[in-house]
Each structure stands twice: as structure tokens, then as C-alpha cells.
Scaffold this motif. Sequence first.
Motif: not given
Length: 328
Positions: A66-70, A104-107
Motif C-alpha cells: 500500500c505504500a505510495g497509494a492514494d 506505519t506509512l508516512p503518507a
Amino acid sequence: MTGRTGGSVVVLGGSGFLGRHVCAAFAAAGADVVPVSRTARPAPAGCHPVRLDLLAADTGALARLCAGADVVVNAAGAVWGGTEQDMAEANTHLVDRLTRALATLPARPRLVQLGSAYEYGPAEPGAVTGEDHPPAPNTPYGRSKLAGTRTVLRATAERDLDAVVLRVAVACGPGAPAASLPGIVAAHLAEGRGTLRLAPLLAHRDLVDVRDVADAVVAAARAPADRVAGTVVNIGSGRAVPVRALVDLMIALGGRPLRIVEERTAPGTRSDAPWQRLDVSRARRVLDWAPRRSLEESLADFLSAAGVSPARSRPTGQPQPPGHQAGA
């Protein structure tokens, strides 16, 4: 296009009945769509499928996915054919790992969790069920879906996730599962069988086209966070349709004879709840969404996809299945 629908969208359970239509709706909206599932199935244009066993994926694997997903849409889950343990794993435990991963994701992407109207449990005939109705599910499926919903709502409060739960009524339309009542009726029509034995068709259900559900998911992704984050939103037609009328309409649209025999010894339905009708006024207010497709259109398209050429014009004298519009 505003909101989060123009970027990257990860759809968990992207090869399922709901997931396929969600992927198609986001792709049509211009998003870069990543359908995720255990199976490799053809995906709509603009989609880039990823094969992953979500039930075996740990928090780290889900975070990397999921990292980077909107937007992340959770359309995965076990339905009525699974065991109680299957439902707990897919509908509850997966949601817990997913919310922990997103935290845990920064964005952090927006999470759109697909819940179920069966989380409410049985309703009194004539009732219109709103989101504030205390849920009291009486089936393992409803309980497992409710646990998933509560996990998402808790994560928005405790982990500051941007998440919304769409509590979906009974979805119908192209690609509906073969084990569903419409699927069983369509199979008998396609094969030219003369008689279909079913359990008594006494229930009323809120039926919504799966493409309208997909449109609601896109609307939930683009809605401002201050309107939807941490909320539950009903997605349905706002009408209660007699199941017998649903079957009769399918037979009329199919244009082929099929005798229905209702008997108590026939296989039962997945829920004995006699009445289901959702109040969809919150969806109109916060998502600017309303169902657009009629039940006749939904069933006609389903029959066509199932190999039964339906008559697009309603046969003379065929009534519209009764129901009442929920208050706006």
C-alpha cells in the motif's frame, strides 16, 4: 477530478464480484489501479494486477503493498460459503493487519472498507435502517463483518487513519456469484430447465446494482476527509424488494418458462432475516451519491452476461417490484 481518485488505487480483493467493478470504476476515473488477489484474472484497462495471498500476508507485506497509494479499497473477504473461521480470518483479522499496516506509512492513503448491511442483523418489517441503528448481527458473516467495521473505526480514532466504511446492501448485476439466488435462477434459465425448487421466498431485500456500489466507492475516495473520515455510510437502493418479485422479474426478462416450486425441504438462504431496507440519505449528503440503475436494468445486464438474452422491454403487464423509497 478532485480528491484522491486520480492517483494510485490499491483494491484488495480486486478479482471478486465487487472488486472487479470497483477497479473498472477507478480506471474509468483516470486512476492507476492495482487489483490484488490470489488469482490471476483479466483486469480492466488501466489496471496492473498483483497476485498476493492476503490471508497469508503479514503487516509488513501489506504496508509495502500500500505504500505510495492514494486510496486503498478493501473489497476482500469471505462470504456465506466459508466456515466461521474463514470469515473471521478474512473479514476481521485481515482488517486488523491492514489498519496496522496503513498506520506505519508516512503518507497514509484513504481506506475505503466495504462492510455489509448484514452487520445490522434482523429488522422489523417496514423498518428503514440508518447508520445509527445499534447493530446486532445474528450470523457468523454479519458478526465478522461488524468486527471489521469496528476495527476500522477504532483505527481512525486511535491511529489517525483516514478511513470510511461503506455498509453495502445486497449487490446484484453483471458477474453476480453463481451461488447467489440470481445466479441459481440464471443458470436454470440458461440451461432451459423447467422447474426450480427453492426454499420459501418470503424475505424482502434491499438490492443495489454492483456498478452503483462501485460509483459509491469512487465517491467515498474523493469526498473531503472532514465529511467521511471515521464514519459509516449505507449504500443501497433504499427500497425493500420481495425476493419472489425478484425471481419473477428474472423469469419475465429471460423470456423462458421456469416453474418455481417453494418448499421447506429445499436449500435455505444465507440469512433468515425477513426484512432489509437501508436509509441511504447519509450517502446522498456526504458522498453526493444515489443509486442510478433500476432493478430491471441490473437483472437484464446480469442475465445477458450469464448467457440469457433478456428482453430489454418489460413484458406487458409485468409490474415493477414493490418497494418504498427511503427518506432523503
